[in-house]
Design a protein around this motif. Sequence first.
Motif, mmCIF file in Angstrom:
data_model
loop_
_atom_site.group_PDB
_atom_site.id
_atom_site.type_symbol
_atom_site.label_atom_id
_atom_site.label_comp_id
_atom_site.label_asym_id
_atom_site.label_seq_id
_atom_site.Cartn_x
_atom_site.Cartn_y
_atom_site.Cartn_z
ATOM 1 N N ILE A 1 0.899 -1.294 0.130
ATOM 2 C CA ILE A 1 0.025 -0.069 0.047
ATOM 3 C C ILE A 1 0.834 1.437 0.109
ATOM 4 N N THR A 2 0.200 2.220 -0.476
ATOM 5 C CA THR A 2 0.753 3.665 -0.081
ATOM 6 C C THR A 2 -0.125 4.503 0.873
ATOM 7 N N ILE A 3 0.259 5.097 1.829
ATOM 8 C CA ILE A 3 -0.604 6.369 2.392
ATOM 9 C C ILE A 3 0.102 7.529 2.175
ATOM 10 N N SER A 4 -0.976 8.378 1.696
ATOM 11 C CA SER A 4 -0.409 9.811 1.450
ATOM 12 C C SER A 4 -1.396 10.812 2.078
ATOM 13 N N HIS A 5 -0.936 12.167 2.255
ATOM 14 C CA HIS A 5 -1.583 13.092 2.728
ATOM 15 C C HIS A 5 -1.826 14.108 1.663
ATOM 16 N N PRO A 6 -3.064 14.345 1.255
ATOM 17 C CA PRO A 6 -3.427 15.189 0.391
ATOM 18 C C PRO A 6 -3.351 16.462 0.738
ATOM 19 N N HIS A 7 -3.129 17.615 -0.208
ATOM 20 C CA HIS A 7 -3.020 19.098 0.124
ATOM 21 C C HIS A 7 -4.027 19.697 -0.630
ATOM 22 N N GLY A 8 -5.260 19.937 0.218
ATOM 23 C CA GLY A 8 -6.162 20.776 -0.720
ATOM 24 C C GLY A 8 -6.931 20.449 -1.942
ATOM 25 N N ASP A 9 -7.589 20.964 -2.501
ATOM 26 C CA ASP A 9 -8.316 20.417 -3.730
ATOM 27 C C ASP A 9 -7.510 21.235 -4.950
ATOM 28 N N GLY A 10 -6.968 22.336 -5.111
ATOM 29 C CA GLY A 10 -6.120 22.957 -5.909
ATOM 30 C C GLY A 10 -7.190 23.377 -7.107
ATOM 31 N N PHE A 11 -8.276 23.748 -6.736
ATOM 32 C CA PHE A 11 -9.325 24.328 -7.824
ATOM 33 C C PHE A 11 -9.091 25.835 -7.825
ATOM 34 N N THR A 12 -8.904 26.369 -8.885
ATOM 35 C CA THR A 12 -8.586 27.676 -9.237
ATOM 36 C C THR A 12 -10.105 28.263 -9.704
ATOM 37 N N TRP A 13 -10.741 29.028 -8.808
ATOM 38 C CA TRP A 13 -12.002 29.747 -9.139
ATOM 39 C C TRP A 13 -11.978 30.639 -10.720
ATOM 40 N N GLU A 14 -10.649 31.382 -10.525
ATOM 41 C CA GLU A 14 -10.668 32.403 -11.677
ATOM 42 C C GLU A 14 -10.677 31.601 -13.213
ATOM 43 N N GLY B 1 -11.264 28.165 -13.756
ATOM 44 C CA GLY B 1 -12.151 26.915 -13.534
ATOM 45 C C GLY B 1 -11.373 25.537 -13.744
ATOM 46 N N THR B 2 -9.974 25.569 -13.341
ATOM 47 C CA THR B 2 -9.289 24.596 -13.626
ATOM 48 C C THR B 2 -8.913 24.010 -12.220
ATOM 49 N N ASP B 3 -8.740 22.486 -12.120
ATOM 50 C CA ASP B 3 -8.307 21.662 -10.833
ATOM 51 C C ASP B 3 -7.106 21.138 -11.263
ATOM 52 N N ASN B 4 -6.082 21.859 -10.444
ATOM 53 C CA ASN B 4 -4.808 21.318 -10.314
ATOM 54 C C ASN B 4 -4.419 21.129 -8.786
ATOM 55 N N PRO B 5 -4.934 19.848 -8.601
ATOM 56 C CA PRO B 5 -4.502 19.575 -7.066
ATOM 57 C C PRO B 5 -2.840 19.316 -6.805
ATOM 58 N N PRO B 6 -2.315 20.110 -5.731
ATOM 59 C CA PRO B 6 -1.080 20.070 -5.422
ATOM 60 C C PRO B 6 -0.488 18.417 -5.046
ATOM 61 N N PRO B 7 0.776 17.850 -5.276
ATOM 62 C CA PRO B 7 0.937 16.709 -5.024
ATOM 63 C C PRO B 7 0.923 16.484 -3.735
ATOM 64 N N ALA B 8 0.644 15.083 -3.353
ATOM 65 C CA ALA B 8 0.197 14.694 -2.054
ATOM 66 C C ALA B 8 1.665 14.253 -1.281
ATOM 67 N N THR B 9 1.720 14.381 0.057
ATOM 68 C CA THR B 9 2.942 14.033 0.701
ATOM 69 C C THR B 9 2.777 12.446 0.980
ATOM 70 N N LEU B 10 3.897 11.707 0.596
ATOM 71 C CA LEU B 10 3.839 10.188 0.843
ATOM 72 C C LEU B 10 4.327 9.919 2.293
ATOM 73 N N LEU B 11 3.510 9.339 2.920
ATOM 74 C CA LEU B 11 3.555 9.002 4.310
ATOM 75 C C LEU B 11 4.346 7.723 4.517
ATOM 76 N N TYR B 12 3.762 6.675 3.664
ATOM 77 C CA TYR B 12 4.184 5.324 3.928
ATOM 78 C C TYR B 12 4.238 4.431 2.734
ATOM 79 N N THR B 13 4.837 3.601 2.514
ATOM 80 C CA THR B 13 4.762 2.671 1.246
ATOM 81 C C THR B 13 5.438 1.457 1.604
#
Length: 135
Positions: free
Chosen positions: A23-36, A38-50
Amino acid sequence: MSVLEAALAAGRLAAQELQRETITISHPHGDGFTWETGTDNPPPATLLYTGRAQVKPSAQSRGEEVEAGERNVTLREYTVSLPWDTPASDLPAVGDLVEVTASPDTRMVGLQLWVTGAGFSSTATAWRIFAEDRS
């Protein structure tokens, strides 16, 4: 070594033999949606465990239907067991993502679970994380 410590060592070794998934366990960082834009570019998640784990449905989990984001979702509870000696720095938080990347049961590969909590005990044979499938 006391009788208890010897029994715990044997139990922890046996628990590791049951940890057949990777498995991998990761910590997502926000949704990355830009209202201006209308694009969704989520920042990369931090890998906690593999690494290795046992992933299995909780015995009492029957699946609960709830409404989320204007659609029906069935919540199923899972227990994810990591090796006892996994460093504490890898402790996931509620909302972190567990993904099965390899398993002898190929139907599990790609399964995504959301962490809902963790269990602690000095006499446990594995480090148990509680998660749910929100599909």
